[in-house]
Design an enzyme around this catalytic site. Structure first.
Site, mmCIF file in Angstrom:
data_model
loop_
_atom_site.group_PDB
_atom_site.id
_atom_site.type_symbol
_atom_site.label_atom_id
_atom_site.label_comp_id
_atom_site.label_asym_id
_atom_site.label_seq_id
_atom_site.Cartn_x
_atom_site.Cartn_y
_atom_site.Cartn_z
ATOM 1 N N LYS A 105 -5.752 -5.722 10.079
ATOM 2 C CA LYS A 105 -7.166 -5.720 9.671
ATOM 3 C C LYS A 105 -7.692 -7.141 9.496
ATOM 4 O O LYS A 105 -8.806 -7.359 9.056
ATOM 5 C CB LYS A 105 -7.331 -4.914 8.386
ATOM 6 N N CYS A 143 -9.253 8.488 4.985
ATOM 7 C CA CYS A 143 -8.093 8.425 4.072
ATOM 8 C C CYS A 143 -8.550 8.262 2.629
ATOM 9 O O CYS A 143 -7.894 7.567 1.832
ATOM 10 C CB CYS A 143 -7.133 7.291 4.433
ATOM 11 N N HIS A 145 -8.021 4.334 -1.145
ATOM 12 C CA HIS A 145 -7.387 4.849 0.070
ATOM 13 C C HIS A 145 -6.160 5.654 -0.373
ATOM 14 O O HIS A 145 -5.535 5.322 -1.384
ATOM 15 C CB HIS A 145 -6.955 3.626 0.890
ATOM 16 N N GLN A 156 -9.073 -4.403 2.865
ATOM 17 C CA GLN A 156 -10.422 -4.557 3.425
ATOM 18 C C GLN A 156 -11.082 -5.870 3.042
ATOM 19 O O GLN A 156 -12.174 -6.164 3.528
ATOM 20 C CB GLN A 156 -11.331 -3.408 2.970
HETATM 21 C C1 LIG Z 1 -6.222 0.417 5.928
HETATM 22 C C2 LIG Z 1 -6.141 0.463 4.468
HETATM 23 C C3 LIG Z 1 -4.938 0.731 3.832
HETATM 24 C C4 LIG Z 1 -3.676 1.064 4.567
HETATM 25 O O1 LIG Z 1 -3.298 0.026 5.433
HETATM 26 P P1 LIG Z 1 -2.121 0.267 6.486
HETATM 27 O O2 LIG Z 1 -2.266 -0.895 7.414
HETATM 28 O O3 LIG Z 1 -2.402 1.577 7.151
HETATM 29 O O4 LIG Z 1 -0.859 0.264 5.718
HETATM 30 C C5 LIG Z 1 -4.927 0.737 2.460
HETATM 31 N N1 LIG Z 1 -6.031 0.489 1.751
HETATM 32 C C6 LIG Z 1 -7.205 0.205 2.329
HETATM 33 C C7 LIG Z 1 -8.398 -0.106 1.475
HETATM 34 C C8 LIG Z 1 -7.309 0.193 3.706
HETATM 35 O O5 LIG Z 1 -8.469 -0.071 4.291
#
Ligand SMILES: *Cc1c(COP(=O)(O)O)cnc(C)c1O
Length: 409
Positions: free
Chosen positions: A229, A367, A125, A206
């Site tokens: 998440k 991203c 990411h 994740q």
């Molecule tokens: C969502 C995500 C991020 C960033 O997380 P934030 O909550 O936006 O800071 C970083 N790495 C992975 C693999 C992600 O899925």
């Protein structure tokens, strides 16, 4: 703990799922972007602001004490959740991104020098790439990339070669790719990095929602993830670090809470974890996050993973029957994420039309532009599942997708 996974009850625990969107029942398949919140978490937020709200740690009155206890209780729950040695290795941040930047700007600033190499993977990411580029530029260090194969699996042979032929100081990789779902062999990655004396940051954004992580068993140096998440509120993240590393690191931001004593002659810093928690933190959301962890714990063991695995297999099988559809990322070890492209159709058009059928998926580069570049794609459509999703929702999604393709071609 319930001994049976009751999907009807589980869905009732997430009130947002029960609604119509554009005249159709909501099908929420964007869980890799953010997960929905159980009623317990929503109630906790309401309770906090209705009964307990106060600033923490310094107040001597009852509300300040309640707020402090609630905030610190989540830290304790996280210690257990990760099997960390102690609560003072759990630092609250605003999210995964903030945790990675903290490590880059403190550990990185103190330890990287000219000619050092920081390894990231092609699966990262942006938030696990850009902070390393920023500190590398400042320090004259270099970011190099662990390659990924056609199926979406990291090349471990190339990784070991990179480790052995460079002065690698640091390895930053995700546990699971948000874009294509690959589960990376972090145990091996960490073991190999440690063999050459490099430290490792695992981006767990994740993975924490899908399986248990034992930071001690995996010998993880740093782990960063986001509450949102993991069925908790937005605006809260966790950074775990090994005690010796955290203790040696300079503070990140200066301000209240992070100090022991301030004078114009000089300032001494607070102990862990407060050294890294300058200013008033996100008390309400940290408190409510604890309830998301409780909720997960209340589900029968393995039920989450089994439900998601069944959804992944079913969705993969259904999607593969669609003409012109290609799944991007077919690693043998995957979480319940299906990224796909369809011949001659722009992913964005699919996303917009699916919404008209009540189906929420993510389209675009997720991203992860360097990964899209690796596969020569502008983006993909990504359906990502959580344990509260069902096979009948996949049927609705596939039906809507087929109509969408007909409309677009
Ligand atoms: C969502 C995500 C991020 C960033 O997380 P934030 O909550 O936006 O800071 C970083 N790495 C992975 C693999 C992600 O899925």
């Amino acid at each position: 703990m319930a001994d049976k996974f009751d999907i009807e009850q589980v869905r009732k625990d997430f009130p947002i799922l029960d609604q119509q969107v554009n005249g159709a029942p909501l099908v929420y398949f964007d869980n890799a972007a953010t997960t929905q919140k159980p009623q317990m978490v929503i109630d906790a937020l309401n309770h906090y602001y209705t009964r307990d709200n106060a600033n923490i740690h310094r107040g001597l009155h009852t509300l300040a004490e309640r707020a402090t206890t609630g905030y610190e209780l989540t830290r304790k729950k996280l210690k257990d959740f990760l099997n960390a040695e102690s609560t003072d290795q759990i630092i609250f941040t605003s999210g995964t991104t903030a945790g990675i930047n903290l490590v880059a700007q403190t550990y990185g600033r103190a330890n990287f020098s000219k000619g050092d190499v920081i390894l990231v993977s092609n699966l990262e990411h942006h938030s696990n790439i850009v902070p390393w580029q920023m500190i590398a530029e400042e320090k004259g260090a270099e970011v190099q990339v662990i390659p990924v194969d056609e199926a979406g699996v990291l090349d471990m042979k190339a990784y070991v070669e990179l480790l052995d032929s460079n002065r690698v100081k640091f390895v930053a990789v995700n546990h699971v790719s948000n874009a294509i779902g690959t589960i990376n062999p972090i145990s091996y990655i960490i073991e190999q990095a440690h063999r050459v004396g490099a430290k490792v940051l695992i981006d767990g954004a994740q993975s924490v929602a899908h399986f248990e992580i034992d930071v001690q068993a995996l010998d993880i140096d740093f782990l960063a993830f986001s509450a949102h998440k993991l069925f908790g509120p937005t605006g809260v993240g966790v950074l775990y670090g090994k005690r010796t590393l955290l203790e040696a690191m300079p503070p990140y931001q200066g301000g209240g809470e992070m100090i022991k004593e301030v004078s114009f002659a000089g300032t001494t810093y607070n102990e862990l974890p407060y050294k890294f928690e300058a200013g008033t933190p996100n008390i309400a959301d940290v408190y409510a996050f604890g309830f998301a962890l409780d909720y997960l714990k209340s589900l029968p063991k393995n039920a989450v993973w089994e439900q998601e695995k069944a959804l992944l297999d079913y969705a993969t099988e259904q999607l593969m029957q669609i003409d012109g559809l290609r799944i991007v990322g077919q690693a043998p070890e995957k979480i319940a994420v299906v990224s796909f492209v369809i011949d001659g159709v722009h992913p964005q058009d699919i996303g917009v039309l699916l919404d008209k059928f009540g189906v929420a998926i993510r389209t675009g580069h997720h991203c992860a532009q360097p990964l899209m570049a690796r596969y020569e794609l502008v983006g993909t459509c990504r359906a990502s599942f959580a344990f509260y999703n069902t096979k009948s929702e996949i049927d609705l999604f596939v039906k809507a997708l087929k109509r969408t393709i007909t409309m677009l071609s």
